[in-house]
Scaffold this motif. Sequence first.
Motif, mmCIF file in Angstrom:
data_model
loop_
_atom_site.group_PDB
_atom_site.id
_atom_site.type_symbol
_atom_site.label_atom_id
_atom_site.label_comp_id
_atom_site.label_asym_id
_atom_site.label_seq_id
_atom_site.Cartn_x
_atom_site.Cartn_y
_atom_site.Cartn_z
ATOM 1 N N ASP A 120 0.839 -1.190 0.000
ATOM 2 C CA ASP A 120 0.000 0.000 0.000
ATOM 3 C C ASP A 120 0.884 1.253 0.000
ATOM 4 O O ASP A 120 1.869 1.319 0.736
ATOM 5 N N PRO A 121 0.570 2.233 -0.825
ATOM 6 C CA PRO A 121 1.406 3.442 -0.886
ATOM 7 C C PRO A 121 1.599 4.122 0.462
ATOM 8 O O PRO A 121 2.678 4.669 0.737
ATOM 9 N N ASN A 122 0.583 4.096 1.318
ATOM 10 C CA ASN A 122 0.725 4.712 2.644
ATOM 11 C C ASN A 122 1.760 3.973 3.486
ATOM 12 O O ASN A 122 2.569 4.585 4.194
ATOM 13 N N THR A 123 1.728 2.633 3.426
ATOM 14 C CA THR A 123 2.716 1.836 4.161
ATOM 15 C C THR A 123 4.120 2.098 3.631
ATOM 16 O O THR A 123 5.070 2.277 4.395
ATOM 17 N N VAL A 124 4.242 2.123 2.311
ATOM 18 C CA VAL A 124 5.551 2.334 1.682
ATOM 19 C C VAL A 124 6.111 3.706 2.046
ATOM 20 O O VAL A 124 7.292 3.839 2.402
ATOM 21 N N LYS A 191 9.586 -5.030 -2.390
ATOM 22 C CA LYS A 191 10.809 -4.256 -2.615
ATOM 23 C C LYS A 191 10.716 -3.345 -3.832
ATOM 24 O O LYS A 191 11.164 -2.183 -3.765
ATOM 25 N N PRO A 192 10.165 -3.788 -4.960
ATOM 26 C CA PRO A 192 10.006 -2.843 -6.079
ATOM 27 C C PRO A 192 9.139 -1.633 -5.716
ATOM 28 O O PRO A 192 9.391 -0.524 -6.191
ATOM 29 N N CYS A 193 8.123 -1.848 -4.861
ATOM 30 C CA CYS A 193 7.312 -0.711 -4.402
ATOM 31 C C CYS A 193 8.137 0.209 -3.501
ATOM 32 O O CYS A 193 8.074 1.437 -3.619
ATOM 33 N N LEU A 194 8.909 -0.387 -2.603
ATOM 34 C CA LEU A 194 9.710 0.394 -1.671
ATOM 35 C C LEU A 194 10.710 1.281 -2.399
ATOM 36 O O LEU A 194 10.917 2.440 -2.028
ATOM 37 N N PHE A 195 11.326 0.745 -3.455
ATOM 38 C CA PHE A 195 12.346 1.492 -4.185
ATOM 39 C C PHE A 195 11.777 2.215 -5.405
ATOM 40 O O PHE A 195 12.526 2.607 -6.294
#
Length: 223
Positions: A120-124, A191-195
Amino acid sequence: MTAIGELSAVSRTRNSLQAHGRLGAGENPAKRDQILDGAKKVFAANGYDGASMNDITKAAGVSKGTIYVYFNNKEELFAGLIQRERERIFDAVSSILVDDKPLEEVLFNFGMMFGRHMTDPNTVRSLRMVLGVIDDMPEVANMFLNCGPTRGAYRLKDYLATRAARGELALDDPLLAARQFADLCTAGLFKPCLFNERNQPEDAEIETTVRAAIRVFMKAYAA
């Protein structure tokens, strides 16, 4: 006392007051949530370092005096957001990990919830903020970790141990198995979302990943 310690003391006081049917200064849950909602918007837009108490006051629609009744500083506000998220996620996990449903159905429901949450974008965004302040605020970073992956893994560990005791799973280390399953459910997604290499995946992609995780997990641990 750290922000986390102060928040724990506030929580105990609030529970005591609520038990007696009254609320003291700074103990209105709706007002507290209003302030936290405003802080969440400001942190998301400006990051932790760029957020100011003045901005948070405006976003929350409260006076500066009111905000300081509930939170002494920005660190406490950030810790309060993490604590609220921890409670929300733990409630969701507890409602999913029930013993009266088939094991694989429960694992699927957990995997979908966990996959959606971690991408989720908020979590990231929150995780990126935590990583940015980890040297200056290690206790808050610890709290963030314990509100999501770690706490969820321990709750899943207890559930898996119960199913193992029934003879459905063969587990030498239920906590390790829980962590492995959680990681499998977000493999190639988190990980792709995180980065910032991709946006949040659609449910269909999360489902494909979770079903593959269940197959791998059951092949490794089915009794």
